[in-house]
Design a protein around this motif. Structure first.
Motif, PDB file in Angstrom:
ATOM      1  N   ASN A  30       0.787  -1.279   0.048  1.00  0.00           N
ATOM      2  CA  ASN A  30      -0.118   0.033  -0.017  1.00  0.00           C
ATOM      3  C   ASN A  30       0.622   1.333   0.034  1.00  0.00           C
ATOM      4  O   ASN A  30       1.761   1.342   0.619  1.00  0.00           O
ATOM      5  N   ASN A  31       0.727   2.386  -0.676  1.00  0.00           N
ATOM      6  CA  ASN A  31       1.156   3.418  -0.605  1.00  0.00           C
ATOM      7  C   ASN A  31       2.701   3.332  -0.867  1.00  0.00           C
ATOM      8  O   ASN A  31       3.266   3.912   0.165  1.00  0.00           O
ATOM      9  N   GLN A  33       6.346   4.415  -1.303  1.00  0.00           N
ATOM     10  CA  GLN A  33       6.967   5.785  -1.086  1.00  0.00           C
ATOM     11  C   GLN A  33       8.370   5.826  -1.531  1.00  0.00           C
ATOM     12  O   GLN A  33       8.938   4.525  -1.710  1.00  0.00           O
ATOM     13  N   LEU A  48       4.861   9.995  -1.980  1.00  0.00           N
ATOM     14  CA  LEU A  48       4.125   8.879  -1.641  1.00  0.00           C
ATOM     15  C   LEU A  48       2.990   8.808  -2.863  1.00  0.00           C
ATOM     16  O   LEU A  48       2.599   9.839  -3.096  1.00  0.00           O
ATOM     17  N   ARG A  50      -0.179   6.708  -3.900  1.00  0.00           N
ATOM     18  CA  ARG A  50      -1.374   5.801  -3.391  1.00  0.00           C
ATOM     19  C   ARG A  50      -1.609   4.707  -4.514  1.00  0.00           C
ATOM     20  O   ARG A  50      -1.225   4.989  -5.813  1.00  0.00           O
ATOM     21  N   PHE A  92       4.301  -0.426   2.648  1.00  0.00           N
ATOM     22  CA  PHE A  92       3.993  -0.824   3.952  1.00  0.00           C
ATOM     23  C   PHE A  92       3.350  -2.440   3.677  1.00  0.00           C
ATOM     24  O   PHE A  92       2.541  -2.834   2.677  1.00  0.00           O
ATOM     25  N   GLY A  96      -0.198  -3.838   6.695  1.00  0.00           N
ATOM     26  CA  GLY A  96      -0.143  -2.231   6.807  1.00  0.00           C
ATOM     27  C   GLY A  96       0.735  -1.876   7.998  1.00  0.00           C
ATOM     28  O   GLY A  96       0.677  -0.717   8.122  1.00  0.00           O
TER      29      GLY A  96
ATOM     30  N   LEU B 102      -0.104   4.802   9.629  1.00  0.00           N
ATOM     31  CA  LEU B 102       0.559   3.617   9.094  1.00  0.00           C
ATOM     32  C   LEU B 102       0.080   3.384   7.561  1.00  0.00           C
ATOM     33  O   LEU B 102       0.411   4.025   6.631  1.00  0.00           O
ATOM     34  N   ALA B 103      -0.700   2.533   7.302  1.00  0.00           N
ATOM     35  CA  ALA B 103      -1.055   2.321   6.087  1.00  0.00           C
ATOM     36  C   ALA B 103      -2.064   3.399   5.580  1.00  0.00           C
ATOM     37  O   ALA B 103      -2.549   2.986   4.271  1.00  0.00           O
ATOM     38  N   GLY B 105      -1.465   6.073   4.635  1.00  0.00           N
ATOM     39  CA  GLY B 105      -0.909   6.830   3.576  1.00  0.00           C
ATOM     40  C   GLY B 105      -0.012   8.113   4.296  1.00  0.00           C
ATOM     41  O   GLY B 105       0.708   8.773   3.564  1.00  0.00           O
ATOM     42  N   THR B 107       3.009   9.950   6.072  1.00  0.00           N
ATOM     43  CA  THR B 107       4.420   9.424   6.090  1.00  0.00           C
ATOM     44  C   THR B 107       4.782   9.169   7.562  1.00  0.00           C
ATOM     45  O   THR B 107       4.309   9.281   8.446  1.00  0.00           O
TER      46      THR B 107
END
Lengths: 111, 119
Positions: A30-31, A33, A48, A50, A92, A96, B102-103, B105, B107
């Motif tokens: 997920n997401n 970075q 980041l 998504r 993540f 997550g 956390l997940a 989004g 940072t």
């Protein structure tokens, strides 16, 4: 273990050129970075993206994400000597809860 | 300014001794902190996840009795390398996350790292 693999491992370019770094990851994350690390220092968060985005811009940075190919790229345009650093993708995992890093690309921008 | 402070930035210790590294979140309460290890020219390897008030969760292959992690408060986590050996010499980095960070989004923030040299 490393979640992502980056290529190239090392990249040397001239100032003013563009630098492209690629990150491929094994499992769904997920997401995604991107981080920068100067030698022997901590990490700086760059951008980041998504999971539902395909492209994102921030200044001279452009990041793409292809979830079908489990890959992302970081483009630095008009590079400068100060961009010399290591660049890592990260995502993540573990439901997550954990941020794991790719193998990294060492970028050297020469004058 | 830094939002996560790590101390010491550099430490040299003798083989067989223990050394403690602190990680503090300065402007927020970090319910979760992460400890990473990095060898020269390599990536960051996650060692453990530290949650406030509970035992740390260690990654596979990381000896929990050797790398003691304590997260006694919402702003402080410590990593103690016990009975250090030269092969423990490395760069150790902590990071901290908001409770909602956390997940979702958001940072997470990293400390500046601690260089450990065991002689």
């Amino acid at each position: 273990s490393q979640q992502g693999e980056e290529d190239p491992q090392a990249l040397s370019i001239q100032e003013g050129e563009n630098a492209t770094m690629n990150c491929s990851y094994k499992t769904s994350i997920n997401n995604l970075q991107w981080y920068r690390q100067n030698s022997g220092r901590g990490l700086v968060h760059l951008i980041l993206i998504r999971s539902n985005e395909r492209e994102k811009h921030s200044g001279r940075l452009r990041v793409t994400l292809d979830t079908s190919k489990k890959s992302s790229s970081l483009l630095i345009t008009a590079s400068r000597a100060a961009d010399t650093a290591s660049y890592f993708c990260a995502g993540f995992t573990g439901g997550g809860n954990k941020l794991t890093f790719g193998t990294g690309t060492q970028l050297k921008v020469e004058l | 300014g830094a939002v996560v402070s790590q101390h010491p930035s550099r430490v040299i210790c003798k083989s067989g001794t223990s050394v403690k590294i602190e990680c503090r979140s300065l402007d927020f309460q970090a319910t979760t902190m992460f400890w990473y290890r990095q060898f020269p020219k390599q990536s960051l390897m996650l060692m453990a996840t530290s949650n406030e008030g509970s035992k740390a969760t260690y990654e596979q292959g990381v000896e929990k009795d050797k790398f003691l992690i304590n997260h006694a408060s919402l702003t402080l986590s410590t990593l103690t390398v016990t009975s250090a050996h030269p092969e423990d010499s490395s760069f150790y980095i902590c990071s901290a996350s908001f409770k909602q960070g956390l997940a979702s989004g958001n940072t997470i923030y990293f400390g500046e790292g601690s260089w450990l040299t065991v002689v």
